[in-house]
Design an enzyme around this catalytic site. Structure first.
Site, PDB file in Angstrom:
ATOM      1  N   SER A 190     108.768  57.070  70.417  1.00  0.00           N
ATOM      2  CA  SER A 190     108.285  57.266  69.257  1.00  0.00           C
ATOM      3  C   SER A 190     107.457  55.900  68.659  1.00  0.00           C
ATOM      4  O   SER A 190     106.720  55.521  69.065  1.00  0.00           O
ATOM      5  CB  SER A 190     109.327  57.825  68.452  1.00  0.00           C
ATOM      6  OG  SER A 190     108.879  58.064  66.960  1.00  0.00           O
TER       7      SER A 190
ATOM      8  N   ASP B 111     101.841  57.174  64.077  1.00  0.00           N
ATOM      9  CA  ASP B 111     102.617  56.328  65.175  1.00  0.00           C
ATOM     10  C   ASP B 111     102.142  56.597  66.627  1.00  0.00           C
ATOM     11  O   ASP B 111     101.505  57.560  66.819  1.00  0.00           O
ATOM     12  CB  ASP B 111     104.199  56.577  64.872  1.00  0.00           C
ATOM     13  CG  ASP B 111     104.862  57.889  65.310  1.00  0.00           C
ATOM     14  OD1 ASP B 111     103.870  58.685  65.308  1.00  0.00           O
ATOM     15  OD2 ASP B 111     106.028  58.122  65.376  1.00  0.00           O
TER      16      ASP B 111
ATOM     17  N   ASP C 202     103.409  58.457  68.938  1.00  0.00           N
ATOM     18  CA  ASP C 202     103.278  59.988  69.633  1.00  0.00           C
ATOM     19  C   ASP C 202     102.992  60.795  68.489  1.00  0.00           C
ATOM     20  O   ASP C 202     103.061  62.161  68.549  1.00  0.00           O
ATOM     21  CB  ASP C 202     104.793  60.245  70.088  1.00  0.00           C
ATOM     22  CG  ASP C 202     106.009  60.104  69.039  1.00  0.00           C
ATOM     23  OD1 ASP C 202     105.802  59.455  68.071  1.00  0.00           O
ATOM     24  OD2 ASP C 202     106.833  61.274  69.177  1.00  0.00           O
TER      25      ASP C 202
ATOM     26  N   ASP D 172     103.799  61.963  65.398  1.00  0.00           N
ATOM     27  CA  ASP D 172     104.587  62.865  64.607  1.00  0.00           C
ATOM     28  C   ASP D 172     104.906  62.228  63.559  1.00  0.00           C
ATOM     29  O   ASP D 172     105.501  63.088  62.504  1.00  0.00           O
ATOM     30  CB  ASP D 172     105.718  63.417  65.585  1.00  0.00           C
ATOM     31  CG  ASP D 172     106.906  62.338  65.954  1.00  0.00           C
ATOM     32  OD1 ASP D 172     106.392  61.037  65.680  1.00  0.00           O
ATOM     33  OD2 ASP D 172     107.984  62.373  66.211  1.00  0.00           O
TER      34      ASP D 172
END
Length: 572
Positions: A143, A300, A302, A304
């Site tokens: 993340s 960010d 990834d 999400d």
């Protein structure tokens, strides 16, 4: 085995990853370095694996990834007759390697793998699990953590991150797997030829975009407002999907931060690639000032989470917090869906227990049932699943957590920065057409519902001693809760591990209808409060502070006083 014995076992292996062999040689004789890498196994929790990339049982490497995947494979094969799994990965160091290693293990265990051919966001993984009727999913990502980290999130057949019970069952399987001798493997190319591993076609991505666009409330707004946007994917996975959806929605004036456009696991220009942190947005804000943009979007690695910044009347850019952005979106969704007649009967919204309580006031105004869940978007996804089981998933209109995670629509079961980016741009365009800025809209919300200020404290506790410090701190607060914080009386103490809440004035106890979790809550007078919990994905504790008042300066001062007092009580 002791840490040294485990270290020597690793040294004796003919390791395929030469980086690991070199690291082991470099720490020879360094007792502390060896202990840190081998004092425990990297924990598989409800968030999957997450840790520093490197050699050792307490590190992210091909061997710990293989072992975890073997445990997952054993779980799936015991539970399903012919399981399938989807895999995606982000831009982090060795993410593609770990994704392929996971695919090799699953294929060797007779589990068909659907693998994205290129890096894709976390929500695209959640979507693929559901679209391809898989029984599990793996997203290789850490993340928004610094570059030295990587991780591995597991999803169930509903496209939602595994919750406590399933993760516990997988953990039990993993613990039975010998790291070097207990993992089944097949060659990647052999599995591709046999059809046990296949790449996910573009039609899945196009279907995902179709579902994202279906969440639009005023699709014409983006085409008409001439919104000027600066976007940074922070060297992650958002570049293609976010720019694609904005273009299709009619947001044509988008400038991308060049230094952060392409995938780069070193995150050279943003050591902490987290849109919550202002330093990560430095380059984006610079471009905004040059372009005189209406909006900065930052996703960010990834993709999400999404953060935003907007100009004030003097042209200075103001960062909008996760609570504020979610509040703006929720108000926009409620107000406009009621106006255009698309609000479902008995609508449902979901937020986490550390997310702003102003949402409860908005929900009450628009007749929305608000559900509170534990921290972690998997619990929001779980609530969508409950609605789906009852044939009522269309009742769900919005879910969010204060850490910049949002989801409108039930097509995925994790937070989605692509749909959030689209709705943020649509909302800003819609307001712009009316001569209203984003800050004007936020001010109007506070004028209507009251001023809420939210702050957060992060207390890093790395290594074995850090884990012990976190446990001791939580035990001390649990057994000896403070009677006042920041000069405000504690009116209610909630222990989510005991699933019990106590009114301190009357002594009356109430049960908490949520899963067991190591979280403590302190409700203070005048609507203020503190919540503290150990992070499930990072070596730190997180404290969440809330203050309410008639004005921002008053609320801000109260929040600062609460935070300073609580930090002192923690001993940091």
């Amino acid at each position: 085995m002791t840490e040294m014995e485990t270290y020597n076992l690793w040294v004796s292996q003919n390791l395929e990853d030469h980086d690991l062999a070199e690291e082991l040689a470099a720490i020879k004789g360094d007792v502390e370095a060896i202990k840190d890498r081998f004092y425990c196994d990297l924990a598989f929790g409800t968030g999957g694996l997450r840790g520093v990339i490197g050699a050792g049982t307490n590190r992210m490497n091909i061997y710990t990834v293989r072992r975890a995947t073997q445990g997952l494979a054993d779980y799936l094969n015991e539970r399903y007759p012919s399981p399938q799994a989807a895999i995606s990965y982000d831009s982090r160091i060795k993410s593609d390697v770990f994704a392929k290693e996971a695919a090799r293990v699953l294929a060797a265990n007779g589990i068909k793998v659907h693998l994205y051919k290129q890096l894709m966001p976390t929500p695209c993984l959640s979507f693929a699990v559901r679209e391809l009727h898989c029984q599990a999913g793996i997203m290789v990502t850490a993340s928004h953590n610094p570059a030295k980290y990587n991780g591995y999130k597991c999803y169930g057949e509903d496209g939602c991150q595994m919750t406590d019970h399933a993760a516990g069952q997988v953990t039990a399987k993993i613990e039975r797997v010998d790291l070097f001798r207990g993992v089944r493997l097949v060659g990647f190319e052999d599995a591709m030829q046999d059809g046990m591993i296949q790449y996910i076609g573009d039609e899945v991505f196009q279907s995902y975009l179709h579902h994202v666009k279906a969440q639009s409330i005023h699709p014409e707004a983006c085409k008409q407002a001439g919104l000027k946007v600066v976007y940074t994917p922070l060297n992650g996975t958002g570049n293609v999907p976010v720019r694609t959806i904005l273009k299709e929605m009619g947001v044509s004036d988008v400038t991308v931060v060049k230094e952060q456009e392409m995938p780069d696991g070193t995150f050279a220009t943003c050591p902490f690639p987290n849109p919550e942190i202002e330093e990560a947005l430095t380059l984006g804000l610079k471009v905004c000032r040059e372009q005189k943009a209406d909006l900065l979007l930052a996703t960010d690695p990834d993709c999400d989470r999404v953060g935003i910044a907007v100009p004030d009347k003097d042209g200075n850019y103001v960062l909008i917090s996760g609570n504020e952005d979610g509040t703006l979106l929720f108000q926009y969704i409620c107000e406009e869906r009621v106006k255009n007649g698309t609000m479902p009967e008995r609508p449902v919204a979901v937020k986490t227990i550390v997310t702003s309580e102003i949402i409860a006031k908005i929900a009450a105004r628009y007749g929305v049932e608000l559900r509170n869940v534990l921290t972690g978007f998997k619990y929001i996804g779980e609530q969508i699943g409950f609605l789906e089981q009852a044939g009522e998933q269309d009742r769900y209109i919005f879910g969010f957590e204060e850490s910049y995670g949002y989801l409108a629509g039930s097509y995925v079961r994790d937070k989605d920065a692509v749909v959030a980016s689209m709705l943020i741009c649509e909302m800003a365009s819609f307001y712009k057409q009316q001569g209203i800025s984003v800050l004007d809209a936020l001010k109007s919300i506070y004028n209507t519902y009251g001023v809420y200020v939210h702050k957060q404290g992060n207390f890093t506790c790395e290594g074995e001693s850090g884990m012990q410090q976190m446990a001791e701190t939580m035990d001390r607060l649990r057994n000896h809760p403070p009677k006042e914080i920041g000069g405000l009386e504690v009116t209610r103490f909630s222990d989510y591990e005991l699933r019990e809440s106590v009114d301190l004035a009357t002594g009356e106890k109430h049960s908490i209808d949520l899963p067991v979790s190591n979280v403590l809550g302190f409700a203070l007078e005048n609507g203020a409060g503190v919540v503290i919990r150990p992070s499930g994905t990072e070596p730190k504790m997180k404290a969440y502070y809330t203050a309410t008042a008639a004005t921002f300066p008053e609320a801000d001062a109260i929040a600062d006083k609460i935070a300073a007092d609580f930090k002192a009580r923690l001993g940091f």
